[in-house]
Write a protein that holds these residues in place. Sequence first.
Motif, PDB file in Angstrom:
ATOM      1  N   VAL A  13       0.864  -1.184   0.000  1.00  0.00           N
ATOM      2  CA  VAL A  13       0.000   0.000   0.000  1.00  0.00           C
ATOM      3  C   VAL A  13       0.898   1.231   0.000  1.00  0.00           C
ATOM      4  O   VAL A  13       1.949   1.258   0.654  1.00  0.00           O
ATOM      5  N   LEU A  14       0.481   2.258  -0.737  1.00  0.00           N
ATOM      6  CA  LEU A  14       1.262   3.482  -0.833  1.00  0.00           C
ATOM      7  C   LEU A  14       1.393   4.134   0.539  1.00  0.00           C
ATOM      8  O   LEU A  14       0.421   4.316   1.261  1.00  0.00           O
ATOM      9  N   PHE A  15       2.644   4.494   0.879  1.00  0.00           N
ATOM     10  CA  PHE A  15       2.941   5.168   2.138  1.00  0.00           C
ATOM     11  C   PHE A  15       3.347   6.602   1.819  1.00  0.00           C
ATOM     12  O   PHE A  15       4.223   6.841   0.987  1.00  0.00           O
ATOM     13  N   VAL A  16       2.695   7.567   2.480  1.00  0.00           N
ATOM     14  CA  VAL A  16       2.974   8.984   2.288  1.00  0.00           C
ATOM     15  C   VAL A  16       3.105   9.625   3.652  1.00  0.00           C
ATOM     16  O   VAL A  16       2.210   9.483   4.497  1.00  0.00           O
ATOM     17  N   HIS A  17       4.217  10.329   3.861  1.00  0.00           N
ATOM     18  CA  HIS A  17       4.438  11.048   5.113  1.00  0.00           C
ATOM     19  C   HIS A  17       4.945  12.445   4.764  1.00  0.00           C
ATOM     20  O   HIS A  17       5.979  12.595   4.091  1.00  0.00           O
ATOM     21  N   VAL A  18       4.212  13.462   5.200  1.00  0.00           N
ATOM     22  CA  VAL A  18       4.545  14.854   4.890  1.00  0.00           C
ATOM     23  C   VAL A  18       5.412  15.416   6.004  1.00  0.00           C
ATOM     24  O   VAL A  18       5.066  15.317   7.190  1.00  0.00           O
ATOM     25  N   LEU A  19       6.538  16.021   5.629  1.00  0.00           N
ATOM     26  CA  LEU A  19       7.410  16.721   6.576  1.00  0.00           C
ATOM     27  C   LEU A  19       6.997  18.188   6.576  1.00  0.00           C
ATOM     28  O   LEU A  19       7.415  18.971   5.716  1.00  0.00           O
ATOM     29  N   GLU A  20       6.179  18.549   7.540  1.00  0.00           N
ATOM     30  CA  GLU A  20       5.619  19.889   7.584  1.00  0.00           C
ATOM     31  C   GLU A  20       6.637  20.867   8.165  1.00  0.00           C
ATOM     32  O   GLU A  20       7.258  20.597   9.203  1.00  0.00           O
ATOM     33  N   TRP A  72      12.992   1.403  -1.239  1.00  0.00           N
ATOM     34  CA  TRP A  72      11.596   1.609  -1.591  1.00  0.00           C
ATOM     35  C   TRP A  72      11.090   2.995  -1.217  1.00  0.00           C
ATOM     36  O   TRP A  72       9.990   3.396  -1.642  1.00  0.00           O
ATOM     37  N   LEU A  73      11.839   3.754  -0.436  1.00  0.00           N
ATOM     38  CA  LEU A  73      11.392   5.041   0.086  1.00  0.00           C
ATOM     39  C   LEU A  73      12.018   6.182  -0.722  1.00  0.00           C
ATOM     40  O   LEU A  73      13.237   6.218  -0.933  1.00  0.00           O
ATOM     41  N   ARG A  74      11.183   7.099  -1.188  1.00  0.00           N
ATOM     42  CA  ARG A  74      11.637   8.262  -1.936  1.00  0.00           C
ATOM     43  C   ARG A  74      11.309   9.539  -1.163  1.00  0.00           C
ATOM     44  O   ARG A  74      10.450   9.537  -0.267  1.00  0.00           O
ATOM     45  N   TYR A  75      11.977  10.626  -1.563  1.00  0.00           N
ATOM     46  CA  TYR A  75      11.775  11.918  -0.902  1.00  0.00           C
ATOM     47  C   TYR A  75      11.764  13.014  -1.970  1.00  0.00           C
ATOM     48  O   TYR A  75      12.530  12.965  -2.945  1.00  0.00           O
ATOM     49  N   ILE A  76      10.908  13.996  -1.783  1.00  0.00           N
ATOM     50  CA  ILE A  76      10.838  15.123  -2.712  1.00  0.00           C
ATOM     51  C   ILE A  76      10.459  16.372  -1.943  1.00  0.00           C
ATOM     52  O   ILE A  76       9.632  16.335  -1.011  1.00  0.00           O
ATOM     53  N   GLN A  77      11.103  17.481  -2.317  1.00  0.00           N
ATOM     54  CA  GLN A  77      10.762  18.822  -1.826  1.00  0.00           C
ATOM     55  C   GLN A  77      11.052  19.787  -2.961  1.00  0.00           C
ATOM     56  O   GLN A  77      12.194  19.976  -3.371  1.00  0.00           O
ATOM     57  N   GLY A  81       6.460   6.023  -0.822  1.00  0.00           N
ATOM     58  CA  GLY A  81       6.950   4.775  -1.388  1.00  0.00           C
ATOM     59  C   GLY A  81       5.970   3.652  -1.124  1.00  0.00           C
ATOM     60  O   GLY A  81       4.936   3.826  -0.471  1.00  0.00           O
ATOM     61  N   SER A  82       6.337   2.496  -1.653  1.00  0.00           N
ATOM     62  CA  SER A  82       5.488   1.317  -1.497  1.00  0.00           C
ATOM     63  C   SER A  82       6.322   0.181  -0.929  1.00  0.00           C
ATOM     64  O   SER A  82       7.098  -0.456  -1.652  1.00  0.00           O
TER      65      SER A  82
END
Length: 442
Positions: A36-43, A80-85, A96-97
Amino acid sequence: MVGTMSAAAVAVWLGSVVSILSRSHADRNVYPSAGVLFVHVLEREYFKGEFPPYPKAGEASSDPITFNTNLKGYPDRPGWLRYIQRTQHSDGVLYGSPTAEHAGRPSVIEITAYNRRTFETARHNLVINIMGTEEFPLPYQAEFYIKNMNVEEMLASEVLGDFLGAVKNIWQPDRLNAINITSALDRGGRVPLPINNLKEGVYVMVGADVAFSSCLREVESPHNQQRCSQEMEPSISCDKKFRAQFDIDWCKISLVDINRVFPVYITRPEPGNGILPEFGLYDPPSETLMSRNYFSDFLITLAVPSAVAVVLLFILGYTMCCRREGLEKRNMQTPDIQLVHHNSIQKSSKELRSMSKNREISWPLSTLPVFNPVSGEVVPPLHPDNYETTSMPLMQTQTNLQNQITIPQQRPSGDNYVMSTFRRLEVNGIPEERKVAEALNL
């Protein structure tokens, strides 16, 4: 409303704020599911409390903040984990998945926030506990290519929810979830030009528990396949449900039924105990080694090039010294008239050089007084003493040929006479006489 807030409520609110700030350094635990798609926002707002306040009171803080993420003890994140800003004033996103292979092993991600104004840092830990379930991944998976979206825009919960809602309307599954999101740049796409609000494009993979609908199967028809091969847009009946918000390239849709995909097993050797096998005792070389004689190497290195140089020098010397023709041989092979002509030119050149060096020296033979053999009279010199010699040209021009003087000259051995002819010349207005010709009557 704040003015009517009671003291107890204010105390509770302040306590909650203090508790939040005190827990900012604590590890945060998340529990995504495999498949399942995992999304975590770094606020950015979450990390602003770690830095000093903005210098201008009353203005909202707009410090540029960037993030660096890595697996604890390693320089990079899990595969499997990516990061973008996108910018320094936008939030960062981890997405990532995870797969079933990562289940049961918590991954500690170190998140370091950099304040680009004060150059201060703050570090938090994110503990990812991947849960493995038998429900995921779902057996029917479809991947869509959306041309008018960037990956950070698609990761927003409301945008992703709208897309999943549109897919659910045309698919009608019981369970539907996003499996993975990938930027088109990671698939070999080109960076778009910064004109007309062009987007990079994004691939979105979703999974469902029921077979693909007839609308999704329309792209597999021969007519649409032919249109795709001709780079034409296929005719899909359900495209209107996406067209309002999502521009989908139906030629790049991928439909996969994992029940029909045969798994590929890779046989790996079983790990050993980490101890090398026995090879016997180590026998180091002896300390009393025989010295090597390098004299022969020295001779070969110097003698051979030296011998070659001597031979080349001998050949060059023989060619330059022993094979010369010499002046005598050259003069013998040259005609006499050519030698006489060359000798006269050489004497004239020497005379001109000597005249050009010093104009005050004695005049050459051609400018001395002429002796008249008949009358015994000595003709005065061509140049008087007060004549400006420095302005005299080497080659004098003849300007007056009217007056000529012919003087007979008697030869001592006979009755024949030699006739000498003189011409009266004027150079720069000064009269001069010069012998111009001599005829010999032999």
